[in-house]
Design an enzyme around this catalytic site. Structure first.
Site, PDB file in Angstrom:
ATOM      1  N   HIS A  73       3.903   1.261   8.165  1.00 51.31           N
ATOM      2  CA  HIS A  73       3.162   2.072   7.178  1.00 51.31           C
ATOM      3  C   HIS A  73       2.946   1.343   5.861  1.00 51.31           C
ATOM      4  O   HIS A  73       2.102   1.726   5.069  1.00 51.31           O
ATOM      5  CB  HIS A  73       3.972   3.320   6.807  1.00 51.31           C
ATOM      6  CG  HIS A  73       4.116   4.292   7.924  1.00 51.31           C
ATOM      7  ND1 HIS A  73       3.122   4.511   8.829  1.00 51.31           N
ATOM      8  CD2 HIS A  73       5.123   5.136   8.247  1.00 51.31           C
ATOM      9  CE1 HIS A  73       3.531   5.435   9.684  1.00 51.31           C
ATOM     10  NE2 HIS A  73       4.743   5.832   9.359  1.00 51.31           N
ATOM     11  N   GLU A 125       2.307   6.174   4.535  1.00 48.03           N
ATOM     12  CA  GLU A 125       1.230   5.166   4.485  1.00 48.03           C
ATOM     13  C   GLU A 125       0.317   5.427   3.289  1.00 48.03           C
ATOM     14  O   GLU A 125      -0.063   4.506   2.552  1.00 48.03           O
ATOM     15  CB  GLU A 125       0.405   5.194   5.779  1.00 48.03           C
ATOM     16  CG  GLU A 125      -0.703   4.141   5.767  1.00 48.03           C
ATOM     17  CD  GLU A 125      -1.692   4.273   6.912  1.00 48.03           C
ATOM     18  OE1 GLU A 125      -1.261   4.497   8.065  1.00 48.03           O
ATOM     19  OE2 GLU A 125      -2.899   4.154   6.659  1.00 48.03           O
ATOM     20  N   THR A 165      -5.102   4.988   8.068  1.00 48.29           N
ATOM     21  CA  THR A 165      -5.522   4.352   9.334  1.00 48.29           C
ATOM     22  C   THR A 165      -5.589   5.341  10.493  1.00 48.29           C
ATOM     23  O   THR A 165      -6.303   5.117  11.464  1.00 48.29           O
ATOM     24  CB  THR A 165      -4.548   3.224   9.731  1.00 48.29           C
ATOM     25  OG1 THR A 165      -3.227   3.757   9.740  1.00 48.29           O
ATOM     26  CG2 THR A 165      -4.637   2.064   8.788  1.00 48.29           C
ATOM     27  N   SER A 221       4.790  12.521  13.505  1.00 52.91           N
ATOM     28  CA  SER A 221       3.793  11.457  13.653  1.00 52.91           C
ATOM     29  C   SER A 221       2.391  11.992  13.388  1.00 52.91           C
ATOM     30  O   SER A 221       1.882  12.840  14.112  1.00 52.91           O
ATOM     31  CB  SER A 221       3.884  10.867  15.063  1.00 52.91           C
ATOM     32  OG  SER A 221       2.684  10.232  15.385  1.00 52.91           O
ATOM     33  N   SER A 264       3.431   5.793  18.165  1.00 52.33           N
ATOM     34  CA  SER A 264       4.844   5.410  18.067  1.00 52.33           C
ATOM     35  C   SER A 264       5.674   5.983  19.217  1.00 52.33           C
ATOM     36  O   SER A 264       6.880   6.156  19.080  1.00 52.33           O
ATOM     37  CB  SER A 264       5.397   5.845  16.709  1.00 52.33           C
ATOM     38  OG  SER A 264       4.950   7.116  16.384  1.00 52.33           O
TER      39      SER A 264
HETATM   40 FE1  SF4 Z   1      -1.439  -0.479  12.649  1.00 55.50          FE
HETATM   41 FE2  SF4 Z   1      -3.214   1.225  13.644  1.00 55.50          FE
HETATM   42 FE3  SF4 Z   1      -0.785   1.178  14.611  1.00 55.50          FE
HETATM   43 FE4  SF4 Z   1      -1.176   2.135  12.217  1.00 55.50          FE
HETATM   44  S1  SF4 Z   1      -1.965   2.963  14.110  1.00 55.50           S
HETATM   45  S2  SF4 Z   1       0.392   0.719  12.801  1.00 55.50           S
HETATM   46  S3  SF4 Z   1      -2.793   0.809  11.519  1.00 55.50           S
HETATM   47  S4  SF4 Z   1      -2.268  -0.504  14.714  1.00 55.50           S
END
Ligand code: SF4
Length: 639
Positions: A73, A125, A165, A221, A264
């Site tokens: 993040h 983030e 993101t 998440s 995740s």
């Molecule tokens: Fe990186 Fe995208 Fe995973 Fe976030 S979701 S950690 S920006 S690859």
């Protein structure tokens, strides 16, 4: 009932990178503290804690002797400052996609623009992004909130707009469209990461054809919850953190169930959920006979399995995937390299990670692909390299009239011919079957493009910089002759082309540099002069020890006599070649005791004459010789 697993389910590139880094540090017995839980998955975080990782909220809480991991993040700038102040060993696993937003946020502040961030203000983030701008910043989570923030005061200095993101793609598009209509000069950066985009896109199309969507992931998440809301627009959607939370009631009346997972979610949990789902569904629906089959592991399209290679043939390999079916991987599904041979890639007994592409129950065979699984993993790394500028290595598999195809992390990357070599017109096809380094320029859909030229140009720039920092007159270099002109040779001495003037190539008079050197020759040169302002270097090639004047000085003292050929005749005398590059003059008055009217009456070119060295002017490079002096000596001897 059919279960369809999303191909994009599971760890994204950024999370995978952070988790691997932390496990690697723990394996090396380092004391590790993560700034906040490493990922939004309680099971994975608990496992890390069990292995010794501690979670801290700030640099101040990091225990002595601990190394810090910054999660994907990212963190605000002040956290970096505090870490530096405490001189803590830091492993920065900020995802390159997030780091790019940090750079944009910083830029907004430097330009005095107002930063608008689409995202959840409480998410770490977003807090990290906010902490990288020095200017005004606002966070909004939907179009309505954005509209309220767009006051004349907030927008008077110009707008920079970025997104978390994992922000929902559709909402972002709405907001971006609106801003574009209202402010023509707003700087809008679509920073939703590729992995998020692909995951949401797949969840949407899967939800459209499924009666139920199961989304696996942590309740904290953000991207998991976004997947639930995307899927819920089209069908019933439920979310679980582990297989224990599955409710058998959900399967009633469902013909097709889609399964996806947040960025995740570890693959072990996804597998566990899929396996429990299959068992529960089968227990409810299958006949006795089918229940016997159910004792076998279920196989379905998109499932990732391990396969042990049982045989290898030139066109395919056979694998045992632990079920009653026989697994096949065709050569073209093994690798993206068309010239590769199966037997060079795998051997009997190898264990491979594979993805199921087709199940034929009647024939009892399963078709699998290694290439697609590798591609999925590699694609995220390639997309990240586009953002971070990281240089990747690849193997050139083929060339065509447009350029090269390079296999990078199992992904086919196109390098246009203009980007394949440093200099225009160089033969790029000779790179086929070699390893190259490339800068990734684009990774969108089927457009995956890289540049070898940019890497070479950057290396050249670095060499040039180093050259100008260290160059001094008299320094020796080994160089390669790059080109020849009438006035000299250009020699590459490490990123810089220096000129050896024609007069510096040889002690003898030459008509063209090609008499001494050829293009491609490796030669030793030294710096004669440098022009740092215009970045020009003059080089010397001929060596002092080869200077014929030095040899002449050593071998021919005044008064010495020798025989040498006449090489030219003028009206005032004849030139005699003492050695290559050294001619001496016998003045007309020094030819004979008798008066000579015309030199050519007594001497001719090529004639060997006996002479005495009477005088040398080294400065003016003039040598005086006499034939008469020897005649006089002869006469004296005779008397
Ligand atoms: Fe990186 Fe995208 Fe995973 Fe976030 S979701 S950690 S920006 S690859």
């Amino acid at each position: 009932m059919e279960i369809i697993k999303a191909k994009t389910a599971g760890f994204c590139f950024g999370v995978d990178r952070a988790v691997k880094l932390t496990y690697d540090l723990l394996r090396e017995n380092r004391n590790v503290a993560t700034l906040g839980p490493l990922i939004h998955n309680p099971q994975c975080v608990a496992d890390l804690e069990k292995k010794g990782a501690v979670i801290v909220d700030s640099p101040a809480q990091v225990p002595e002797g601990y190394e810090v991991v910054i999660r994907s993040h990212g963190v605000p700038q002040h956290v970096y400052d505090e870490l530096a102040q405490r001189k803590l060993v830091t492993h920065d696993a900020t995802c390159p996609f997030v780091a790019k937003i940090h750079r944009l946020a910083k830029q907004a502040g430097e330009q005095g623009k107002t930063l608008f961030v689409a995202g959840n203000a409480d998410h770490p983030e977003v807090q990290g992004i906010v902490g990288h701008t020095a200017g005004p910043v606002f966070v909004f989570s939907c179009l309505e909130e954005l509209k309220k923030l767009l006051t004349p005061e907030n927008t008077k200095n110009g707008i920079f707009m970025v997104a978390q993101t994992t922000f929902e793609v559709k909402k972002w598009q709405e907001c971006a469209e609106f801003i574009k209509k209202v402010y023509t000069n707003a700087a809008i950066f679509d920073t939703i990461c590729n992995a998020t985009w692909a995951r949401q896109h797949e969840a949407e199309s899967l939800a459209k054809k499924c009666d139920l969507m199961v989304v696996i992931g942590g309740r904290q998440s953000s991207n998991t919850q976004k997947l639930v809301s995307v899927a819920a627009r089209y069908t019933k959607a439920v979310t679980v953190e582990t297989a224990q939370e599955l409710d058998p009631e959900w399967w009633h009346g469902a013909g097709t169930v889609g399964v996806t997972a947040g960025a995740s979610t570890p693959s072990s949990i996804i597998e566990e959920v899929l396996s429990s789902m299959s068992e529960e569904i089968r227990e409810e629906e299958l006949s006795f006979e089918e229940m016997i089959d159910a004792s076998m592991k279920p196989v379905y399209n998109g499932k990732v399995v391990k396969g042990i290679v049982t045989s290898v043939s030139p066109s395919e390999i056979q694998v045992d995937i632990g079920t009653k079916q026989t697994g096949f991987v065709k050569l073209e599904e093994l690798t993206n390299d068309p010239s590769a041979k199966a037997e060079e890639l795998v051997q009997k007994g190898d264990e491979l990670d594979l993805i199921v592409t087709k199940v034929n129950d009647q024939e009892g065979v399963v078709y699998l692909s290694k290439k697609r699984l590798d591609e999925n993993k590699g694609r995220e790394a390639v997309a990240a390299a586009v953002e971070s500028g990281e240089i990747l290595e690849g193997y050139v598999t083929e060339s065509n009239s447009g350029g090269l195809v390079v296999l990078v992390n199992n992904v086919r990357v196109f390098v246009p011919r203009s980007q394949a070599t440093l200099r225009h017109g160089e033969d790029y096809t000779k790179l086929v079957k070699t390893n190259v380094r490339l800068k990734m320029k684009q990774c969108e859909g089927r457009h995956i493009v890289g540049s070898i030229r940019e890497v070479l140009a950057a290396e050249n720039d670095a060499k040039r910089e180093e050259f100008w920092a260290n160059v001094e007159i008299g320094k020796n270099y080994t160089g390669v002759v790059k080109s020849l002109t009438n006035y000299g040779a250009f020699v590459d001495i490490g990123g810089v082309d220096g000129l050896v003037h024609i007069s510096e190539l040889s002690w003898n008079r030459i008509k063209h540099p090609s008499e001494v050197v050829s293009v491609g020759d490796t030669i030793e040169v030294y710096v004669k002069d440098i022009d740092t302002e215009n970045k020009k270097v003059s080089l010397g090639y001929k060596k002092a020890e080869d200077n014929p004047w030095e040899k002449f000085k050593a071998e021919y003292p005044i008064g010495s006599t020798f025989t040498a050929p006449v090489v030219s005749i003028t009206k005032f005398g004849a030139f005699v070649r003492i050695m290559p590059g050294i001619d001496g003059l016998v003045h007309i008055s020094e030819i004979s005791n008798d008066r000579v009217e015309k030199v050519s009456d007594v001497l001719s070119v090529g004639q060997e004459v006996e002479v005495k060295l009477t005088d040398v002017d080294f400065e003016k490079k003039r040598i005086s010789l006499s034939m008469k002096a020897l005649l006089a000596a002869d006469k004296e001897d005779a008397e």
